[in-house]
Scaffold this active site. Sequence first.
Site, short mmCIF file in Angstrom:
data_model
loop_
_atom_site.label_atom_id
_atom_site.label_comp_id
_atom_site.label_asym_id
_atom_site.label_seq_id
_atom_site.Cartn_x
_atom_site.Cartn_y
_atom_site.Cartn_z
N SER A 126 -63.96 45.19 1.28
CA SER A 126 -63.19 46.34 1.68
C SER A 126 -62.03 46.18 0.58
O SER A 126 -61.66 47.70 -0.05
CB SER A 126 -62.16 46.26 3.09
OG SER A 126 -61.45 45.53 3.64
N PRO A 135 -55.53 42.95 18.58
CA PRO A 135 -54.45 42.44 17.90
C PRO A 135 -53.75 40.94 19.45
O PRO A 135 -53.54 41.60 20.34
CB PRO A 135 -53.47 42.39 16.87
CG PRO A 135 -54.34 44.13 17.02
CD PRO A 135 -54.99 44.47 17.86
N THR A 149 -53.83 41.70 28.75
CA THR A 149 -53.83 40.29 29.71
C THR A 149 -52.76 40.64 30.78
O THR A 149 -53.80 41.21 32.16
CB THR A 149 -53.32 38.76 29.83
OG1 THR A 149 -54.43 38.07 28.31
CG2 THR A 149 -53.77 38.60 31.02
N GLY A 189 -51.07 42.99 24.73
CA GLY A 189 -50.66 43.78 26.54
C GLY A 189 -52.51 43.65 26.99
O GLY A 189 -53.02 44.60 28.08
N LYS A 222 -54.84 49.59 8.77
CA LYS A 222 -54.78 49.39 7.90
C LYS A 222 -53.70 50.67 7.49
O LYS A 222 -52.71 50.29 6.94
CB LYS A 222 -55.65 49.71 6.63
CG LYS A 222 -56.73 48.27 6.60
CD LYS A 222 -57.77 48.96 5.68
CE LYS A 222 -59.10 47.25 5.96
NZ LYS A 222 -60.24 47.39 5.06
#
Length: 853
Positions: A697, A375, A381, A379, A740
């Site tokens: 789902s 997401p 990059t 971190g 999730k």
Amino acid sequence: MAKKKSSNRQKSSEGKVEAGKEYPGRLPILALKNVVVFPHLVMPVHVSREKSLNAIRAIGSDDKLIGVLTQKSESIEEPNADDMYRTGTICLILRELKLPEGGARVLIQGLSRYRVSKFTKNDKYLKADIVAYPEEKQESSVEVIALMRGVAELFNEYVQLSRGLPQEVIVAANNVTEPGMLADMVAANIQVDLSTRQSILDIFPVRERLELVTTVLTKEIQLLNMTNKIQSQVQEEVSKSQREYFLREQMKAIKNELGETDEREQELEKYRDRIDAAKMPKDVRDKTIGELERLTRMHSESAEAGVIRTYLDTLCDLPWAVESEDNIDIREARRILDEDHYGLDEIKLRLLEFLGVLKMRGGDIKGPILCLVGPPGVGKTSLGKSVARALGRRFVRMSLGGIRDEAEIRGHRRTYVGALPGRIIQGIRNAQTRNPVFVLDEIDKVGADFRGDPSSALLEALDPEQNFSFSDHYLEIPFDLSKVLFIATANILDTVPPALRDRMEVIQLPGYTEYEKLRIAREYLLPRQMENHGLKSIHFMITNAAIRKTILNYTREAGLRNLERELAKICRKVALRVAEGAKRKIKISKDDIEEFLGVRRFEFEHERRKAEVGVVTSLFWTAAGGDIGMIEAALMPGTGNLLLTGKLGDVMRESCKAALTWAKSNADELGIDVKKFKSYDLHIHFPAGAIPKDGPSAGITIATAIMSLMTGKPANPSIGMTGEISLKGKVLPIGGLKEKLLASKRSGLKTIILPKANELDLVEVPDEIKSGMNLVFVERIEDALPYVFSSKKKRGLVSETVKPKAKSATGSKKIAKTKGRSPKTAKPAKVRSTGKSRSQSPKRKRAPKKSLK
């Protein structure tokens, strides 16, 4: 030559040997290095070895004859019998001069060939029994005369080509009438190796000797012709370059005297110096020199001259031979990664493994390209920056988001106005080293249109078997990218083409837990924001509870960007108070957060929402991490149509249809009046309608919402669900389990219903996430119904059997229920509790049949 008067030779007063005596059968031997002495020739010899001096001293005063032999190898200082050739020349010592530093200078004259029969034992000097072969004067045949003329002509041509022999030797050779003397004279003056000279000395018949000399002369003349031709060409080039250099220097001197400066000549000279300094490969240098020569022939103000200047600047600026020296210290790399990033232990371990392999292979990178997927804000990059810092390499970042033109990767051809190299070559040029750490950011955002497919252009750059000769359209020459350490980043892999994905090793970066966010905020984010805003620890302090409230009620993300923004907002308000003259240290507690950040933005909806019919809590996965949401179902008079809203994708629409089909096909067993499906329209809505939604789902949640609506039973809002369903009611596995569960943990859900097939995936979920949560694994949807529709719950589990209800007037069948198990299966649903108070699994005892409305 004097006529032979008898079979013997004797020494005359002039120092010459005349006919009168035979040569002795035993002579002292003088061994010479790299010299072959021929009969009839006079030459000086330097003698320095003790045995050679002893041999000269052993010669009688009346007949100063000595046998001369040539060593096979000049490296031997003390030769023995095996180290010398067996054919030599009997020589007369004409003069001897002793040198002050030791040794002697001897002038000798060759008299006759001889062959050694055996060496006699003598410790002071070499001595051997010999057999002399003096040449007898005989009438020359026509063949010998022809050979003599041929040798004389060839020798004349050889002297003219060699340019190292005086012309007098030609006159001397033309005056020789003896064929043997001519052959020996020519052999002594041509520049051939020692073995060739010795082979001529070994031949006693005159005709064969002349033939060999003819062959050697012919070969040497051919070599001289070729050598002279090469030297002439080289000399011509050198002369041309020297002429041009002198002319340029003269022009410079003249212009300096006149006070004029030639800027164009200075520019060309500057380009020549830059080309030499760039240390380009030969083919690149040749092309660059060719372009520079084109520039010299053009007008300096022409448009094409500007294009060539830009091209030359690009080639000269590229680091063709410049590399950063790797400093791979695994302990130091581990310290840097821990210093820059909290958590992410598996990802750090994989990066350290990669650096370890790189160290063992001496910097040779032959393996898949690393692709960090996760997401936003986790971190990815910054991990690339840490790797570059650990290696001591330059860091280059190229954002690929929104790129749709292939020329952005491969460059434009020089025929276009304003052409430039691709962004990869530009990054290498800016890094000034051929082995930087190159981060390809947002590789999943690359698009394609009529201008080409940039992701296809990346295939060559990211393939270790091809990128050693990466082709850029602007350069038109290959560039070696095999030393570059490529690291790609992406939020999702679905949009990355399979061929490109196959060239990368995917490393998943999950979102951070609440505890990890708290630690990162305390140790990394807050100190950085305090420094950015000029604050120190004496100005203010914030409690962990306040930071936790900021995380839960003001941010909802998998990464840390919004959290850092909120901390920056707090720091700004604190800085304002300090600047206004606050005397006391500002303390921020949990109750003070709203004063700094305003009204809370996020709440736990399940805590303030009551149980409603047709509303079920579902778990979602997004590119930003996991999230929870409600699925709502409603009935309205109609003809049995299905209405779906919420900006759904095709897969989710199909999941809604599958859930409805399952509910219809099991209506009798579920206690649902079938007429409702015909006399009412069913509307299923997914809130947050502006956000696109897709995926299978949510199937179990949709089916449960339909069940709740049709039976009139409200679903427990504190239970989250996820799982794909089939038409037969099976619950199929899903992806994004960790994200999730992290969203459930963040939202405060205690009980989560998951597919049985995902139970093994719990190994990848940290214990911190699972702690305090009841995880229920089901194989069929019927296994989940007792948990969702229970009126009371104990520790998140069913603790009460559903009471039976009278049969409906429509004659629908009653649904059989047991405590915590399916009406069709004998096994109860498996419950996994990771909290301190462990929940018990439902009992196996059958309960009376129930009807859920």
